[in-house]
Design an enzyme around this catalytic site. Structure first.
Site, PDB file in Angstrom:
ATOM      1  N   CYS A 120      38.372  74.144  27.264  1.00 30.67           N
ATOM      2  CA  CYS A 120      39.737  74.489  27.645  1.00 30.67           C
ATOM      3  C   CYS A 120      40.465  75.320  26.605  1.00 30.67           C
ATOM      4  O   CYS A 120      41.603  75.719  26.826  1.00 30.67           O
ATOM      5  CB  CYS A 120      40.523  73.222  27.945  1.00 30.67           C
ATOM      6  N   CYS A 160      43.844  70.323  23.720  1.00 34.16           N
ATOM      7  CA  CYS A 160      42.610  69.573  23.592  1.00 34.16           C
ATOM      8  C   CYS A 160      41.548  70.283  24.410  1.00 34.16           C
ATOM      9  O   CYS A 160      41.864  71.135  25.233  1.00 34.16           O
ATOM     10  CB  CYS A 160      42.790  68.152  24.127  1.00 34.16           C
TER      11      CYS A 160
END
Lengths: 444, 738
Positions: free
Chosen positions: A108, A428
């Site tokens: 991500c 994250c």
């Protein structure tokens, strides 16, 4: 707020500019509308989205098509036909074929990696202008034949005689035909991310109510930002064979009552993570133009922001999968010599409401800071009145590879709009990794 | 978010407490004097008291039963409580009290949810399955099982009655007859638990504590759900379950199962273990004659079993095993972080396999690429088999393997903390590698020899630092055999011993520490049995007959098969070396029989032929047809006075036992306990006899001496009882175990 007319000197006198370190600026940032996967973009390919973002950037900046030195794109789920999606998109967007392009992947935070790679190239004096971006296309993912079937098919390719071929075909069994679906699961632990998020929320005692409230906040703020026309990074995109899209379509402010009706999506029946308090599968792409300050000014651009210190962190992919922001935030602040209170704009990637709340609780815990981070005391939490004020991944959508550029561009836009000086991006990523970057407003 | 109303904590209670959260009573068990909870008289009394209070309390609608110890729900019944009883009736009474308590729990008008994290064994499992609902964590520490059979007992608090109803006859028999531990996910599939909860990572508390809190929170939710009828207690049965239930409703089907299970038990236990048969009997009584008869059978059989010699032998082994999992030499000055193993053969690779998965960096060194490749493959295969059984993930396998470094040279040995050599059993080779190692390692490095017979002091003779030389005798296959025999010389330092024991414990071994001498303890006991076995074969018994005589005495592996496993060539080495060291006492059969076999290439299983023929895929072992001729050439005449089946058995066992006692007499052994553990876990001495020393205590030293003297008259000093054995024979009050 008043700023002086100097190039790097601000009225406040506070700046992260350092002698001997090149100032690197964000010139512009754009993104395609982020759409729920399986909607209007359904028939495209990943590089089509990346191409649209690149063309949008070209349009918005009037950048000559041979004016950048390099193009870097981030993506997570790779289409095997376009494994270097950066190159395919750049060619398709009309960039000069003399500009090299490569693709990076870091779950991500892939486009964060694309941007910081660009910063690295410029800082090292290798390039002056780089386009970075990210794309994700979840409407179509590579579904593979089973390993057994692939083995048979590859052997079939090599088979010479009809007999050999027939015997191979004859060896195919029902079990060969079951396909392999990609899952949003950790390879190392085989745990899906939603399941891990649910455990993380439970570990920090985050309630279902807190998660639903945060998700509702995200959707409400996103809706307001959309209605107020604040999401100026969104370009309009004429989808081949379909309509023109110009708005994100996942923003759906609901009510607490309606959200409470949903059943847990991963840990059943006592879990707390639901479809409504998680980010959804999204198609979309983003692109930013990054230059050395001199180059930007020489080309007549008015930069939006300075890209300053950044860090990557990583931790246990099983039990701390989504705690990246907790670890990266204090680290990048320390690097920049700032404290939490110096930051005017926070943009954190919202993978799950439970993940954001868990990070906030971790940052607010002396015990966690001392036991797991080797700190004397807690990190401290960002004030909510500065936090993700224009919505976040939960509401705007989260095309894995593209979110990083959205966060950075949003910080730049918010700094300008809200009149702040420093912004912080934190995210994250799968693999137990994380990232944070400090962004400084460009003097007006 | 729960209304915390302070519980009615009785000050006098120390093991069980409770608090009421909303309308759910959270009952917590915590034995303040132990790392684990056990069902003791104290625990039982307090639990009964608490339950009565809950049933009388209108504010309580349901209860959650949970332990305050993160790694343990209840580890079982308190063994001391059973051992303190002096008659079967007393034990039966204990059992009946347990049955009564769990019956009340089963009939509780307020649902009780057992929230299980950690071990839930024996009496603990019986308690849990009496509850209305069971929730368990998926933690690796969470295991459920009925290990009573391993102590020669049966589940005596309703287990034999409830389990068959809960998991079906086949699963219930499997659990109770093997005593195996069942992991949480398997337990869920079997219907032993209703719901699973994931263990949590770090949060605002330690993972262990937070996981316990979370389990409690979820259990409270479920308890409320059960009261509100939102959570059904009975799951709808699947099609397979319905079919199975239908099939089981026929008496002849059930009878067939009893018969099959009985047959299997008889085949495996040779009828030497009463507990499995009693378990079958209790289950059968309950299913066929109803609960009253079933519970009675259970309590009475439990009482009887507790008084058997088999049970005391097995309980003795259990205590011994616990004792041999401690380091009586204290903690070593330096932890072994990098271990090097010389020789990637079966033993070397086996040692590597049990080391890498404990997070110890392991260098596996061999002299040839082929040898190294084979060894590394053995380690990989061992771990991959665990992956296939799903006890570790493929990722864990790979990350474990990253601790292994295969090499052909001494690169990096300067950082090694301990070297274990597993090279060929030849003193010259041992000396050569010892010198090579000492030239490259740092001064603190320990040199351990995995020899099975060469005296350590002879190996240490070539060392510049004999205080760092020690013996670590592993047993093959290393990943399966629990024993590690550590051998110290007069010069071995205490810290070296402490370090070797620490490494062995880390590898999961049960450890005995013995003095130095030819064959140490285990090999020295084995050697006379081997030569006696050869003599028995020379006297006309065929390998199958020899095997059946030894297995029917309780050895898990027959003597002939054992020699094939050890290797005929190794047996020759051992017999000759120890024969030289101990003289005629170690005589018996003719070692030339074995030598001839080696010359013909019959080296045992590894060569495909020994006493038996080994072929991949072949299930039934056939005697090697070429053995007959060899034995014919060395034929000895059997003396009918000492050649009955029983005589042969006692000839084998008495030589074993006498040698063991001699080892104690000479100070090779630290005590009878380690002697028993070494014999059972290293050599397969019949567990039902509890080891040579416990066997002497229960069988009677005088009786064994009498038999030995009868054999001595025919065969001479090979059967002369040692002084210590004679002392025990003379005075029957002398016991090895108190």
């Amino acid at each position: 707020m008043l700023f002086g007319g100097g190039l790097v000197v601000k009225v406040s006198g506070l700046t992260l500019a350092r002698p001997g370190v090149k100032n690197i600026v964000l010139v512009e940032g754009v993104r395609t509308p982020f759409l729920l996967s399986g909607t209007t973009y359904a028939n495209l390919m990943p590089h089509d989205l990346a191409r649209a973002a690149l063309q949008g950037l070209l349009n918005k900046t009037s950048l000559p098509k041979d004016a950048v030195d390099y193009i870097i794109y981030g993506i997570v789920i790779q289409e095997v036909k376009t494994s270097n999606v950066a190159r395919e998109a750049a060619l398709g967007a009309g960039f000069s074929d003399k500009i090299p392009a490569h693709t990076v992947t870091m779950a991500c935070i892939s486009s964060n990696q694309a941007m910081t790679s660009a910063v690295g190239l410029i800082a090292a004096g290798q390039c002056d202008a780089v386009v970075a971006g990210g794309a994700e296309f979840m409407s179509d993912v590579p579904i593979r034949h089973s390993r057994k079937m692939r083995k048979t098919m590859l052997a079939l390719n090599r088979a010479k005689t009809l007999g050999q071929k027939l015997s191979l075909i004859g060896s195919i069994r029902m079990s060969h035909l079951s396909p392999e679906l990609p899952a949003v699961a950790e390879f190392s632990t085989a745990e899906t991310m939603g399941h891990s998020a649910d455990r993380l929320a439970a570990a920090f005692g985050v309630s279902r109510l807190e998660q639903d409230e945060f998700a509702l906040r995200s959707h409400t703020l996103a809706k307001k930002a959309q209605d107020d026309g604040l999401l100026e990074d969104v370009i309009t995109f004429k989808v081949p064979g379909r309509d023109i899209v110009s708005k994100d379509n996942g923003i759906r402010p609901s009510s607490m009552e309606q959200m409470a009706k949903l059943k847990p999506a991963f840990v059943k029946p006592h879990g707390t993570v639901t479809a409504a308090n998680s980010s959804f599968l999204t198609d979309g792409a983003s692109a930013v133009l990054i230059m050395s300050e001199e180059k930007a000014l020489a080309m007549g651009y008015k930069p939006k922001a300075y890209l300053r210190d950044f860090v990557y962190v990583s931790q246990d992919p099983k039990d701390q999968l989504l705690l990246g922001p907790t670890y990266s935030t204090p680290k990048v602040l320390e690097r920049a010599g700032l404290s939490m209170s110096d930051i005017d704009v926070f943009e954190f990637h919202e993978a799950f409401a439970g993940q954001i709340m868990a990070n906030l609780k971790a940052m607010d815990s002396d015990w966690f800071g001392q036991t797991y981070m080797g700190r004397k005391a807690k990190v401290g939490t960002p004030p909510m009145d500065k936090f993700n004020l224009w919505g976040g991944s939960l509401s705007l959508g989260h095309p894995f590879g593209a979110t990083g550029c959205r966060l950075v561009t949003t910080v730049a836009h918010r700094l300008k709009k809200e009149g702040g000086q420093y912004g912080l991006v934190a995210a994250c990523a799968a693999g137990g990794q994380g990232h944070a970057m400090v962004i400084e407003a460009y003097p007006q | 978010h729960f209304g915390h109303r302070s519980g009615m904590l009785s000050l006098s209670r120390t093991h069980v407490s409770y608090e009421v959260k909303d309308d759910v009573a959270v009952v917590r068990m915590n034995d303040p004097n132990s790392k684990v909870n056990t069902i003791s008289i104290q625990m039982q009394n307090e639990m009964t008291e608490v339950m009565n209070e809950l049933w009388a309390n209108d504010a309580v609608k349901s209860a959650v039963l949970i332990s305050s110890k993160p790694g343990c729900f209840i580890a079982g019944a308190d063994i001391n409580m059973i051992q303190a009883c002096s008659s079967a009736e007393e034990v039966t009474k204990l059992s009946q009290e347990g049955q009564k308590m769990f019956e009340l729990v089963e009939k509780s008008p307020k649902p009780i949810v057992a929230a299980i994290n950690g071990s839930c064994l024996g009496g603990g499992l019986e308690f849990a399955i009496a509850c209305q609902y069971r929730i368990a964590t998926k933690s690796k520490k969470t295991v459920l099982g009925t290990p009573e059979v391993m102590l020669g007992l049966l589940p005596g608090a309703g287990g034999t009655q409830r389990l068959p109803k809960m998991v079906g006859l086949p699963n219930a028999f499997d659990m109770m007859l093997t005593g195996r531990n069942i992991r949480a996910d398997k337990a869920k599939k079997m219907g032993l638990v209703h719901h699973l909860v994931d263990p949590l990572g770090p949060g605002l508390k330690s993972p262990e504590q937070r996981t316990m809190d979370y389990l409690e929170e979820v259990a409270i939710q479920f308890a409320k759900g059960i009261v509100d009828k939102k959570i059904p207690l009975q799951k709808d049965k699947g099609m397979m379950q319905k079919i199975q239930d239908y099939v089981m409703s026929f008496e002849f089907v059930r009878n067939q199962i009893y018969k099959t299970v009985h047959g299997k038990v008889m085949k495996q236990s040779k009828g030497l273990y009463p507990a499995p048969l009693k378990i079958i009997e209790c289950v059968k009584t309950g299913v066929e004659q109803g609960p009253t008869a079933g519970y009675l059978a259970e309590s009475q059989n439990f009482g009887q079993l507790a008084m058997t010699a088999e049970s005391s032998a097995l309980i003795g082994l259990y205590h011994g095993q616990v004792a041999c999992k401690k380091n009586r030499f204290g903690s070593p000055a330096k932890e072994v972080k990098t271990l090097a193993i010389l020789g990637a053969g079966l033993m070397g690779a086996g040692i590597a396999q049990v080391t890498v998965d404990k997070g110890v960096r392991t260098i596996l060194k061999d002299t040839t690429v082929q040898g190294l490749a084979r060894g590394e493959e053995q380690v990989y295969k061992g771990l991959n088999d665990k992956t296939k059984k799903k006890s570790i993930t493929s990722f864990e396998r790979d990350s474990i393997l990253s601790n292994l470094c295969g090499q052909l040279d001494y690169k990096g040995f300067e950082k090694v903390d301990m070297v274990i050599e597993a090279v060929f059993e030849d003193i010259k080779i041992k000396h050569a590698v010892l010198k090579e190692v000492e030239a490259v390692v740092s001064p603190h490095c320990i040199f351990a020899s995995n020899t099975s017979a060469l005296p350590i002091k002879d190996i240490a003779a070539a060392s510049k630092r004999p205080d760092k030389v020690i013996g670590m005798h592993y047993f093959s296959p290393v990943d399966k055999m629990q024993l590690l025999e550590i051998i110290t010389t007069d010069q071995t330092s205490k810290d070296t011993t402490a370090s070797a024991v620490a490494v062995g414990l880390k590898q999961g071994k049960v450890i005995i520490v013995v003095g130095d001498g030819p064959g140490f303890y285990t090999t020295r006991c084995l050697a006379p049995v081997l030569v006696e076995a050869v003599r028995v074969l020379q006297e006309g018994a065929d390998p199958k007959k020899l095997d059946s005589l030894t297995t029917s005495f309780g050895f898990p592996v027959g003597a002939a098969t054992l020699v094939d496993e050890v290797g005929i060539d190794v047996a020759v080495h051992v017999a000759e070396d120890l024969g030289k060291a101990f003289g005629s006492r170690f005589g018996g059969g003719n070692v030339d029989v074995l030598k001839t076999m080696v010359e013909l290439g019959f080296k045992g299983r590894k060569s495909g032929k020994g006493w038996y023929v080994y072929e991949p895929g072949r299930k039934i072992k056939e005697v090697n047809p070429e053995i007959g001729e060899i034995l014919e050439n060395y034929r000895m005449k059997a003396n009918p006075a000492v050649s009955s089946d029983s005589d042969v058995q006692y000839r084998l066992i008495s030589r074993f036992v006498n040698e063991a006692v001699l080892c104690l007499q000479e100070g090779i052994l630290n005590g009878p306990l380690e002697g028993d553990i070494g014999a059972v876990f290293g050599l397969g001495f019949p567990p039902c006899l509890g080891g040579p020393f416990r066997f002497l205590d229960s069988f009677g030293a005088d009786k064994l001496v009498a038999k030995m003297q009868q054999f001595e008259a025919v065969y001479g000093n090979q059967f002369s009882p040692c002084q210590l054995l004679l002392d025990h024979a003379k005075d029957s009050s002398k016991k090895f175990h108190k």
